[in-house]
Design an enzyme around this catalytic site. Structure first.
Site, PDB file in Angstrom:
ATOM      1  N   SER A   7       0.853  -1.198   0.000  1.00  0.00           N
ATOM      2  CA  SER A   7       0.000   0.000   0.000  1.00  0.00           C
ATOM      3  C   SER A   7       0.882   1.238   0.000  1.00  0.00           C
ATOM      4  CB  SER A   7      -0.881   0.016   1.248  1.00  0.00           C
ATOM      5  OG  SER A   7      -1.379   1.327   1.435  1.00  0.00           O
ATOM      6  N   HIS A  32      -1.069  -1.245  -4.415  1.00  0.00           N
ATOM      7  CA  HIS A  32      -2.349  -1.005  -3.734  1.00  0.00           C
ATOM      8  C   HIS A  32      -2.483   0.493  -3.465  1.00  0.00           C
ATOM      9  CE1 HIS A  32      -5.793  -2.194  -1.206  1.00  0.00           C
ATOM     10  NE2 HIS A  32      -5.395  -1.242  -0.373  1.00  0.00           N
ATOM     11  N   ASP A  34      -4.802   3.487  -1.944  1.00  0.00           N
ATOM     12  CA  ASP A  34      -5.890   3.771  -1.003  1.00  0.00           C
ATOM     13  C   ASP A  34      -6.466   5.157  -1.252  1.00  0.00           C
ATOM     14  OD1 ASP A  34      -6.025   1.423   0.737  1.00  0.00           O
ATOM     15  OD2 ASP A  34      -3.952   1.930   1.234  1.00  0.00           O
ATOM     16  N   MET A  36      -9.239   7.858  -0.279  1.00  0.00           N
ATOM     17  CA  MET A  36     -10.130   8.212   0.849  1.00  0.00           C
ATOM     18  C   MET A  36     -10.682   9.619   0.637  1.00  0.00           C
ATOM     19  SD  MET A  36      -7.903   6.815   4.046  1.00  0.00           S
ATOM     20  CE  MET A  36      -6.894   5.336   3.910  1.00  0.00           C
ATOM     21  N   HIS A  65      -8.323   0.761  -4.107  1.00  0.00           N
ATOM     22  CA  HIS A  65      -9.267   0.517  -3.011  1.00  0.00           C
ATOM     23  C   HIS A  65      -9.973   1.834  -2.713  1.00  0.00           C
ATOM     24  CE1 HIS A  65      -9.439  -0.444   1.646  1.00  0.00           C
ATOM     25  NE2 HIS A  65     -10.646  -0.323   1.113  1.00  0.00           N
ATOM     26  N   MET A  67     -12.241   4.082  -0.738  1.00  0.00           N
ATOM     27  CA  MET A  67     -12.923   4.308   0.542  1.00  0.00           C
ATOM     28  C   MET A  67     -13.634   5.632   0.420  1.00  0.00           C
ATOM     29  SD  MET A  67      -9.819   2.924   2.911  1.00  0.00           S
ATOM     30  CE  MET A  67      -8.697   2.966   1.523  1.00  0.00           C
ATOM     31  N   MET A 138     -11.313  -6.233   5.270  1.00  0.00           N
ATOM     32  CA  MET A 138     -10.498  -5.314   6.068  1.00  0.00           C
ATOM     33  C   MET A 138     -10.133  -5.970   7.394  1.00  0.00           C
ATOM     34  SD  MET A 138     -10.032  -2.688   4.192  1.00  0.00           S
ATOM     35  CE  MET A 138      -9.047  -1.816   5.425  1.00  0.00           C
ATOM     36  N   ASP A 176      -6.413  -6.629   4.189  1.00  0.00           N
ATOM     37  CA  ASP A 176      -5.804  -5.297   4.214  1.00  0.00           C
ATOM     38  C   ASP A 176      -5.841  -4.741   5.633  1.00  0.00           C
ATOM     39  OD1 ASP A 176      -4.975  -2.722   3.678  1.00  0.00           O
ATOM     40  OD2 ASP A 176      -6.679  -2.194   2.396  1.00  0.00           O
TER      41      ASP A 176
HETATM   42  C1  DX5 Z   1      -6.352   1.383   5.515  1.00  0.00           C
HETATM   43  C2  DX5 Z   1      -5.822   1.042   4.140  1.00  0.00           C
HETATM   44  C3  DX5 Z   1      -4.681   0.127   4.118  1.00  0.00           C
HETATM   45  C4  DX5 Z   1      -3.459   0.590   4.851  1.00  0.00           C
HETATM   46  C5  DX5 Z   1      -2.702  -0.620   5.287  1.00  0.00           C
HETATM   47  O1  DX5 Z   1      -7.568   2.013   5.382  1.00  0.00           O
HETATM   48  O2  DX5 Z   1      -6.849   0.473   3.349  1.00  0.00           O
HETATM   49  O3  DX5 Z   1      -4.352  -0.260   2.781  1.00  0.00           O
HETATM   50  O4  DX5 Z   1      -2.631   1.408   4.081  1.00  0.00           O
HETATM   51  O5  DX5 Z   1      -1.647  -0.195   6.068  1.00  0.00           O
HETATM   52  P1  DX5 Z   1      -0.916  -1.140   7.117  1.00  0.00           P
HETATM   53  O6  DX5 Z   1      -0.376  -2.297   6.340  1.00  0.00           O
HETATM   54  O7  DX5 Z   1       0.115  -0.253   7.694  1.00  0.00           O
HETATM   55  O8  DX5 Z   1      -1.962  -1.577   8.113  1.00  0.00           O
HETATM   56 ZN    ZN Z   2      -6.370  -0.457   1.343  1.00  0.00          ZN
END
Ligand code: DX5
Ligand code: ZN
Length: 216
Positions: A7, A32, A34, A36, A65, A67, A138, A176
């Site tokens: 990620s 990956h 993220d 948000m 991903h 969110m 998750m 994740d």
């Molecule tokens: C959290 C993200 C993850 C996050 C994982 O909302 O979706 O992808 O970056 O990070 P670690 O591996 O540090 O938990």
């Molecule tokens: Zn993620």
């Protein structure tokens, strides 16, 4: 055997190109990303132009991903920006809109998937299973990297894997949150095939070794 999806939330954003190019050199299977929106989760990260920029500098598949609230509004933009896998949270909209979003993603030639927050039971995924190329479970509350792995999500992983073996064995189960050099083993035992790792990957002294461990 599993695949690793580092990620980039834990990458150095000032040196994002360097860090993404290194993913390929270190044997990563996916990037990956993220996304948000500050509404669905209490954090804001990166959006469509950044995905498009990343697309230009790597041949690795982009595992995006989302969110974000009501993702159906934006799936087309993310596919056009270069996503190879686009996953959306089933908690982010009404079921009919989630189904429409999955159809839209497929119609644009992209792989589609759903994501389940920790409190969302496996059963909530049932209406969508036939439309999934990927199901992301998750193992932390979405929003931030560096949180503690929730081992109690493993029965959910195993249940979804069992259902998908009947419906679509090619569908991948992804986990994740909090995946590291200890917790990866329990994820794989439960049946997860794609492991996202943010902080553990980027903190690893030898990232290629870490990738190999996750893939083993
Ligand atoms: C959290 C993200 C993850 C996050 C994982 O909302 O979706 O992808 O970056 O990070 P670690 O591996 O540090 O938990
Ligand atoms: Zn993620």
């Amino acid at each position: 055997m599993a695949k690793i999806a580092p990620s980039i939330l834990s990458a150095d954003f000032v040196n994002l190109e360097r860090d993404i190019r290194a993913l390929g050199d270190n044997g990563a299977d996916f990037v990956h990303v993220d996304v948000m929106d500050g509404i669905f989760v209490p954090n804001i990260t990166i959006g469509i132009p950044v995905v498009a920029a990343i697309r230009k500098i790597t041949d690795l598949p982009l595992d995006v991903h989302l969110m974000i609230d009501r993702p159906v509004r934006y799936v087309e933009d993310f596919v056009k920006a270069g996503a190879d896998y686009l996953t959306i949270h089933i908690e982010a909209d009404q079921p009919q809109n989630t189904l429409e979003a999955l159809d839209k993603i497929h119609a644009l030639g992209c792989r589609a998937g759903i994501v389940l927050k920790p409190k969302t039971p496996a059963e909530a995924a049932i209406p969508y299973l036939e439309k999934c190329d990927m199901i992301l479970v998750m193992t932390v509350e979405p929003g931030f990297g560096g949180q503690k792995f929730m081992a109690d999500m493993m029965p959910k992983v195993a249940q979804l894997r069992e259902w998908m073996d009947d419906i679509n064995p090619d569908c991948m189960i992804e986990v994740d949150g909090g995946v590291d050099s200890v917790t990866h083993a329990t994820c794989k035992e439960a049946g997860a095939e794609v492991l996202v790792a943010g902080s553990a990957y980027f903190k690893a002294e030898d990232k290629a070794e870490f990738a190999k461990l996750i893939q083993s």
